[in-house]
Structure formats: C-alpha cells, structure tokens
Write a protein that holds these residues in place. Structure first.
Motif, PDB file in Angstrom:
ATOM      1  N   ALA A  77     -11.783   5.333  -6.005  1.00 54.40           N
ATOM      2  CA  ALA A  77     -11.594   5.180  -4.558  1.00 54.40           C
ATOM      3  C   ALA A  77     -12.787   4.611  -3.815  1.00 54.40           C
ATOM      4  O   ALA A  77     -13.057   4.969  -2.682  1.00 54.40           O
ATOM      5  N   VAL A  78     -13.528   3.726  -4.452  1.00 61.66           N
ATOM      6  CA  VAL A  78     -14.487   2.920  -3.687  1.00 61.66           C
ATOM      7  C   VAL A  78     -13.664   1.823  -3.013  1.00 61.66           C
ATOM      8  O   VAL A  78     -12.924   1.119  -3.687  1.00 61.66           O
ATOM      9  N   PRO A  79     -13.746   1.680  -1.693  1.00 64.53           N
ATOM     10  CA  PRO A  79     -12.858   0.738  -0.993  1.00 64.53           C
ATOM     11  C   PRO A  79     -13.269  -0.723  -1.173  1.00 64.53           C
ATOM     12  O   PRO A  79     -13.621  -1.403  -0.222  1.00 64.53           O
ATOM     13  N   ASP A  80     -13.226  -1.190  -2.409  1.00 61.81           N
ATOM     14  CA  ASP A  80     -13.608  -2.575  -2.685  1.00 61.81           C
ATOM     15  C   ASP A  80     -12.384  -3.489  -2.542  1.00 61.81           C
ATOM     16  O   ASP A  80     -11.313  -3.044  -2.090  1.00 61.81           O
ATOM     17  N   LEU A  81     -12.547  -4.728  -2.950  1.00 62.78           N
ATOM     18  CA  LEU A  81     -11.461  -5.695  -2.818  1.00 62.78           C
ATOM     19  C   LEU A  81     -10.188  -5.232  -3.531  1.00 62.78           C
ATOM     20  O   LEU A  81      -9.094  -5.249  -2.962  1.00 62.78           O
ATOM     21  N   MET A  82     -10.332  -4.774  -4.759  1.00 60.78           N
ATOM     22  CA  MET A  82      -9.155  -4.365  -5.522  1.00 60.78           C
ATOM     23  C   MET A  82      -8.477  -3.155  -4.894  1.00 60.78           C
ATOM     24  O   MET A  82      -7.257  -3.021  -4.907  1.00 60.78           O
ATOM     25  N   TYR A  83      -9.292  -2.281  -4.352  1.00 58.36           N
ATOM     26  CA  TYR A  83      -8.762  -1.079  -3.694  1.00 58.36           C
ATOM     27  C   TYR A  83      -7.876  -1.483  -2.515  1.00 58.36           C
ATOM     28  O   TYR A  83      -6.747  -1.009  -2.372  1.00 58.36           O
ATOM     29  N   GLN A  84      -8.383  -2.395  -1.690  1.00 60.38           N
ATOM     30  CA  GLN A  84      -7.611  -2.865  -0.523  1.00 60.38           C
ATOM     31  C   GLN A  84      -6.339  -3.559  -0.969  1.00 60.38           C
ATOM     32  O   GLN A  84      -5.266  -3.352  -0.383  1.00 60.38           O
ATOM     33  N   VAL A  85      -6.474  -4.371  -2.021  1.00 62.23           N
ATOM     34  CA  VAL A  85      -5.298  -5.066  -2.541  1.00 62.23           C
ATOM     35  C   VAL A  85      -4.237  -4.051  -2.962  1.00 62.23           C
ATOM     36  O   VAL A  85      -3.052  -4.190  -2.648  1.00 62.23           O
ATOM     37  N   GLY A  86      -4.673  -3.022  -3.626  1.00 59.83           N
ATOM     38  CA  GLY A  86      -3.743  -1.981  -4.076  1.00 59.83           C
ATOM     39  C   GLY A  86      -3.047  -1.311  -2.914  1.00 59.83           C
ATOM     40  O   GLY A  86      -1.827  -1.105  -2.920  1.00 59.83           O
ATOM     41  N   ILE A  87      -3.822  -0.963  -1.893  1.00 64.52           N
ATOM     42  CA  ILE A  87      -3.264  -0.281  -0.725  1.00 64.52           C
ATOM     43  C   ILE A  87      -2.228  -1.155  -0.031  1.00 64.52           C
ATOM     44  O   ILE A  87      -1.106  -0.719   0.265  1.00 64.52           O
ATOM     45  N   ILE A  88      -2.630  -2.417   0.213  1.00 67.55           N
ATOM     46  CA  ILE A  88      -1.719  -3.310   0.934  1.00 67.55           C
ATOM     47  C   ILE A  88      -0.450  -3.544   0.110  1.00 67.55           C
ATOM     48  O   ILE A  88       0.660  -3.535   0.649  1.00 67.55           O
ATOM     49  N   SER A  89      -0.638  -3.740  -1.192  1.00 65.22           N
ATOM     50  CA  SER A  89       0.534  -3.966  -2.046  1.00 65.22           C
ATOM     51  C   SER A  89       1.526  -2.835  -1.906  1.00 65.22           C
ATOM     52  O   SER A  89       2.736  -3.047  -1.841  1.00 65.22           O
ATOM     53  N   ALA A  90       0.998  -1.638  -1.888  1.00 65.14           N
ATOM     54  CA  ALA A  90       1.883  -0.485  -1.804  1.00 65.14           C
ATOM     55  C   ALA A  90       2.617  -0.476  -0.473  1.00 65.14           C
ATOM     56  O   ALA A  90       3.778  -0.070  -0.396  1.00 65.14           O
ATOM     57  N   GLN A  91       1.944  -0.941   0.590  1.00 66.16           N
ATOM     58  CA  GLN A  91       2.581  -0.941   1.909  1.00 66.16           C
ATOM     59  C   GLN A  91       3.651  -2.006   2.012  1.00 66.16           C
ATOM     60  O   GLN A  91       4.766  -1.748   2.445  1.00 66.16           O
ATOM     61  N   VAL A  92       3.303  -3.238   1.588  1.00 66.03           N
ATOM     62  CA  VAL A  92       4.237  -4.340   1.823  1.00 66.03           C
ATOM     63  C   VAL A  92       5.148  -4.606   0.634  1.00 66.03           C
ATOM     64  O   VAL A  92       6.035  -5.450   0.713  1.00 66.03           O
ATOM     65  N   MET A  93       4.895  -3.910  -0.468  1.00 64.56           N
ATOM     66  CA  MET A  93       5.735  -4.056  -1.660  1.00 64.56           C
ATOM     67  C   MET A  93       5.749  -5.477  -2.219  1.00 64.56           C
ATOM     68  O   MET A  93       6.752  -5.912  -2.754  1.00 64.56           O
ATOM     69  N   ARG A  94       4.652  -6.201  -1.996  1.00 67.43           N
ATOM     70  CA  ARG A  94       4.592  -7.548  -2.562  1.00 67.43           C
ATOM     71  C   ARG A  94       3.249  -7.754  -3.270  1.00 67.43           C
ATOM     72  O   ARG A  94       2.361  -8.428  -2.754  1.00 67.43           O
ATOM     73  N   PRO A  95       3.085  -7.158  -4.440  1.00 71.27           N
ATOM     74  CA  PRO A  95       1.778  -7.180  -5.091  1.00 71.27           C
ATOM     75  C   PRO A  95       1.329  -8.563  -5.580  1.00 71.27           C
ATOM     76  O   PRO A  95       0.157  -8.869  -5.562  1.00 71.27           O
ATOM     77  N   MET A  96       2.294  -9.393  -5.967  1.00 73.47           N
ATOM     78  CA  MET A  96       1.907 -10.622  -6.664  1.00 73.47           C
ATOM     79  C   MET A  96       1.002 -11.559  -5.858  1.00 73.47           C
ATOM     80  O   MET A  96      -0.055 -11.965  -6.329  1.00 73.47           O
ATOM     81  N   PRO A  97       1.366 -11.924  -4.647  1.00 78.25           N
ATOM     82  CA  PRO A  97       0.474 -12.838  -3.916  1.00 78.25           C
ATOM     83  C   PRO A  97      -0.900 -12.230  -3.680  1.00 78.25           C
ATOM     84  O   PRO A  97      -1.902 -12.935  -3.683  1.00 78.25           O
ATOM     85  N   LEU A  98      -0.947 -10.932  -3.504  1.00 80.62           N
ATOM     86  CA  LEU A  98      -2.236 -10.288  -3.232  1.00 80.62           C
ATOM     87  C   LEU A  98      -3.130 -10.327  -4.468  1.00 80.62           C
ATOM     88  O   LEU A  98      -4.323 -10.629  -4.375  1.00 80.62           O
ATOM     89  N   TYR A  99      -2.553 -10.025  -5.612  1.00 84.01           N
ATOM     90  CA  TYR A  99      -3.372 -10.045  -6.840  1.00 84.01           C
ATOM     91  C   TYR A  99      -3.792 -11.468  -7.185  1.00 84.01           C
ATOM     92  O   TYR A  99      -4.912 -11.716  -7.602  1.00 84.01           O
ATOM     93  N   THR A 100      -2.864 -12.389  -6.989  1.00 85.44           N
ATOM     94  CA  THR A 100      -3.225 -13.790  -7.238  1.00 85.44           C
ATOM     95  C   THR A 100      -4.355 -14.213  -6.299  1.00 85.44           C
ATOM     96  O   THR A 100      -5.338 -14.834  -6.714  1.00 85.44           O
ATOM     97  N   GLY A 101      -4.211 -13.818  -5.060  1.00 85.34           N
ATOM     98  CA  GLY A 101      -5.251 -14.163  -4.085  1.00 85.34           C
ATOM     99  C   GLY A 101      -6.576 -13.540  -4.449  1.00 85.34           C
ATOM    100  O   GLY A 101      -7.633 -14.194  -4.389  1.00 85.34           O
ATOM    101  N   ALA A 102      -6.546 -12.271  -4.861  1.00 87.07           N
ATOM    102  CA  ALA A 102      -7.784 -11.587  -5.238  1.00 87.07           C
ATOM    103  C   ALA A 102      -8.445 -12.312  -6.413  1.00 87.07           C
ATOM    104  O   ALA A 102      -9.662 -12.514  -6.433  1.00 87.07           O
ATOM    105  N   ALA A 103      -7.619 -12.726  -7.370  1.00 86.60           N
ATOM    106  CA  ALA A 103      -8.159 -13.451  -8.522  1.00 86.60           C
ATOM    107  C   ALA A 103      -8.872 -14.707  -8.059  1.00 86.60           C
ATOM    108  O   ALA A 103      -9.976 -15.030  -8.527  1.00 86.60           O
TER     109      ALA A 103
END
Lengths: 259, 233
Positions: free
Chosen positions: B180-206
């Motif tokens: 639970a260090v609020p780094d980039l991946m952490y935020q990506v995970g949180i947002i994904s869970a909210q909007v239910m669209r993980p793919m663009p977020l993970y691709t973007g993070a990459a």
C-alpha cells in the motif's frame, strides 16, 4: 669519516613459499651515489628493490634508511617488533619508486598525478604542491603536458611523468625497477636521459636495469646478482671490463650482444 | 480493429485520471530515488567489506551480498514490512510499525545493495595492482589509495553497468503497491477497480515506465560516456 649510508641493506632474505629468491644480501648506498643492479631475469634484483621500500616484506634481514630501520620498531625488545603499516608508509615517503609499468593513475591529469602525493601524503597546500609538481615536470621536460591524461602520452612520456611523480616527494633515494624494460628502444633514450640528468644532479639512486651501457656510464657501484646473492660487485670499470667470475662473463657476453 | 483491442489502447482514460496518476508517479520516483541512494551507499560499504584485509569483515560482506541478491524483492518487501517490525519490536520490547514507504525503501535498497556491491567489487578488483603499489610507494595509506586512486576509477568504470541496475530498481518499485505505498501501480489498481477498465490503465502505466526509463537511461548513458571517454581513451 664514516658517514651513515643513506641506504644500508643487511643480510636480506626473501622466500616465496619454498622458493628462496634472496639469500642474504648486504650493501650500502652512500648519499649522492648511483648503485646499479644487473643480472639475469630471476636473479632477484627486482625483489631486492621491492624489499627496499617494503612492497615485499623481507623474510629476514633489514633495511636502514639514514640509519633507521624500515622493518623493525626502535627499542631493544627481542625479537624486535615489526613496524606497523602506518610507520612503513611514513618511511616510504623518503623512497621514490619508479616501476617498469609506469603505473600512472589514469583518472588524473599529468599534473594531478604529480601533485597527489605532496598534497595528500605530505599535506602541502595546493599552491605549494603545484609549484613542486611543475618543477618536477620541468626536470623531465614535460611541463607542457600538465593537463593531459596519461592515456594520451607515449610510454616514454608516461615513464617520465612517473619519475616526476616520485621526485615530487623529494625522496632521499630514487629506486628504478627496470624503468625502461617495457619501452620501445626509441623511447628508452628519453627516459635514460632523464635518469642521467638526475644522477648528474647528485640524486641518490638504486637502479635495476638491463641497459649495460647506461649502468656502466652513470653508476658509482655495480652489483651483479645471481641466484639471490651478490655474485660480484665493484666499480663499473672493474665489473664490466674485468669480470672475475665465469657467470658474470657469460652474462655480459649475452647482455652486450647487439639486440 | 476489434472492440477489445481498441479499448486496451484507449488512453483517454489515462488522461482523465492524470492528476492521481501523476501523484502515483511522483511516489514511484520518490521510492526509487531513496532506494537508489541507499542501495549505492550500502553496496559501496558491502564491497569495501568484501575486499577488506580482515577475514571476518570479508565474511560479513559476503553474507550480506548473498542474502541481499538471493532474496526475491517481492518477498523482501513483504517481509520487511510485516516481519521485521515484529522482530525489532521483540528486541526493544515495544510495538513497532513501519510506514509503507519506509519499508519499501529499506527492502528495495537492501536487495539492490547486493547487486551494487558486486559491481563495486568487480570494479575495485579491476584496478591494476601496479597503481596501488605506486600509491604505496609514495607513502599513501591504504585508505587514501582506496578513496583517491581506486574508487574514482571504479565509479567511472561501473557507470554503464549500473545504468542497468538503476533500470531494474526503477521497475522493481512497481511491487511496492503490495504494501500500500501509493505509487503509480497502486493508483492504477485503485482506478481500475472503480471504473472496471483495467486494460487501458495498465497499458498506459507500461508506457509511462517505458518513457521514464528510456529518457533517464539515455541521459545517464550520455553523461557517463562523456565523463569516461576523457580518461579511458
């Protein structure tokens, strides 16, 4: 008058495992004199020189610098206590060593190489150390290369910088360990010329060399080493012109044959 | 283009959450910077231990290096955060808890100090013996020789290799969201869970990781080359 010799080596022995490289060597070097050591490869002359500044620890015997023991602490305790590394470092300031491979520090410019020891070992001010360094570089005719890195210099120039670096500590003795052996013949002369100048200026020198003509010309005393012992020694004229032993005769025959 | 592929590459979502994601990236960079500094410092210390004159010190250095580089960073992060406080707490008889950021930095810098130690050691041992003897011949102490003759060369020589290690470390920071260090991946995970669209977020993070690494590594490479070439021509 019996003057204290600048260097006195007494009954020096050195063994590497079962190999006995030095088997009891004694000699004196008087202030201002040039002593040359010649001999075949493996005769022990480089090891002897390295023992004189404690890069190798002698197995037995001692080296006295101006009468002070390099290997042992003062005092009467028997057996005598060996000197600490710090004490040896302190005494090494008086012994300038020049190596076959120059061993300049590649990350420092020529001037920085020469400044390093006066500044960081003797603790001189930057200005003072630079003055001395410039002076020493002038003596080896490389003042114009001060700001160049060693990689840009020829072997002969690198070796002259190495000589300047040793001189900058204003040592009592200069030790030359085959200073020209890794140089091309045309670069040898410029280094020998510098060494000749030093000898003429009265620098006390111990010179391990394969350059017989040079040894004959500049030395006050020549020692021929064989199998870890001084086989023959004397004035250059005696040693080179009237060798007493068969071994020296053979050695000189080989050494003086044109390359 | 198929619907799902288009969805994967829909980076508009990334833009929508840019503020939070940037905050995450800042945290990522913070973890990386702290861990990098400590890893290099720890690596140097461990390397000096490993080349020490004293056998016990060498041994301590070897143990440090072996433990550090043979532990998965994933496990190390969890272990430092959950087990280490208990252990230390037992010793000082107090309840102890680490901030996730602190745990992350300790764990990553410890693991990577092992790698840096080996790089340093290889560099130290690569300095020709003659240069060390030249120092001794002039009366320099072993410590002076280390700091003025050996290490300045080691740093120059190891820069190219250390760029790789910095890259690995930077990418390794992506696991700190685990505690639970609020780094980039952490935020990506949180947002994904909210909007239910993980793919663009993970691709973007990459893409963000890729861009940062590419930029920094090239910059560092350029600088180190310029610095090296002056000396090791």
């Amino acid at each position: 008058m019996a003057e204290i010799p600048t260097i006195r080596v007494t009954d020096l022995h050195k063994t590497f495992g079962a190999l006995e490289v030095l088997r009891g060597i004694s000699f004196d070097v008087q202030r201002g004199s040039v002593v040359s050591m010649v001999g075949a490869s493996g005769s022990g002359k480089s090891t002897l020189l390295r023992c004189v500044n404690h890069l190798e620890t002698a197995t037995a015997g001692d080296v006295l610098i101006d009468g002070i023991s390099l290997c042992f602490q003062e005092g009467k305790s028997a057996p005598r206590k060996p000197r600490s590394l710090a004490q040896i470092n302190h005494m090494r300031r008086d012994l300038g060593m020049v190596f076959q491979q120059f061993n300049l520090w590649p990350h420092m410019t020529v001037l920085e190489n020469v400044v390093e020891a006066p500044r960081h070992v003797r603790g001189m001010s930057r200005a003072q150390a630079r003055d001395i360094a410039r002076n020493c570089l002038e003596r080896v005719h490389l003042a114009d290369k001060s700001d160049v890195y060693p990689a840009r210099l020829s072997g002969g120039q690198q070796q002259r910088v190495a000589i300047a670096r040793a001189l900058a500590m204003q040592p009592k003795v200069m030790l030359f360990d085959e200073a020209t052996s890794s140089l091309d013949p045309e670069l040898t002369d410029e280094v020998l010329a510098v060494m000749r100048d030093l000898a003429r200026d009265g620098t006390t020198m111990i010179v391990v060399t394969h350059e017989m003509a040079f040894a004959r010309e500049v030395s006050d005393h020549v020692m021929f080493l064989h199998n870890g012992l001084i086989e023959e020694q004397g004035l250059p004229s005696e040693v080179f012109e009237r060798p007493q032993t068969e071994r020296l005769r053979q050695f000189l025959n080989k050494a003086q044959r044109p390359r | 283009m198929s619907e799902s592929l288009r969805e994967t590459l829909d980076l508009a979502l990334l833009w929508e959450y840019r503020v939070v994601l940037l905050k995450g990236l800042t945290m990522t960079l913070g973890v990386f910077a702290c861990a990098a500094v400590l890893a290099v410092a720890g690596g140097l210390v461990a390397a000096l231990w490993r080349v020490s004159r004293f056998r016990v010190v060498r041994w301590v250095g070897t143990v440090h290096v072996e433990i550090a580089r043979n532990s998965p960073d994933y496990i190390m992060v969890v272990w430092v955060h959950f087990v280490l406080p208990l252990l230390l707490g037992a010793i000082i008889r107090r309840r102890l808890e680490f901030d996730p950021f602190v745990s992350a930095v300790i764990a990553l810098s410890y693991v990577y100090s092992g790698y840096f130690a080996e790089t340093f050691r290889a560099g130290i041992e690569a300095v020709p013996r003659g240069q060390i003897e030249a120092g001794r011949g002039l009366g320099m102490s072993e410590r002076k020789i280390m700091w003025r003759v050996i290490l300045p060369q080691v740093v120059r020589r190891m820069l190219p290799e250390s760029v790789n290690q910095f890259i690995s470390l930077f990418k390794a920071t992506s696991i700190v969201s685990l505690i639970a260090v609020p780094d980039l991946m952490y935020q990506v995970g949180i947002i994904s869970a909210q909007v239910m669209r993980p793919m663009p977020l993970y691709t973007g993070a990459a893409l963000v990781y890729f861009a940062v690494v590419l930029l920094c590594a090239n910059l560092l490479g350029l600088l180190s080359n310029r610095w090296r070439n002056k000396v090791f021509a």
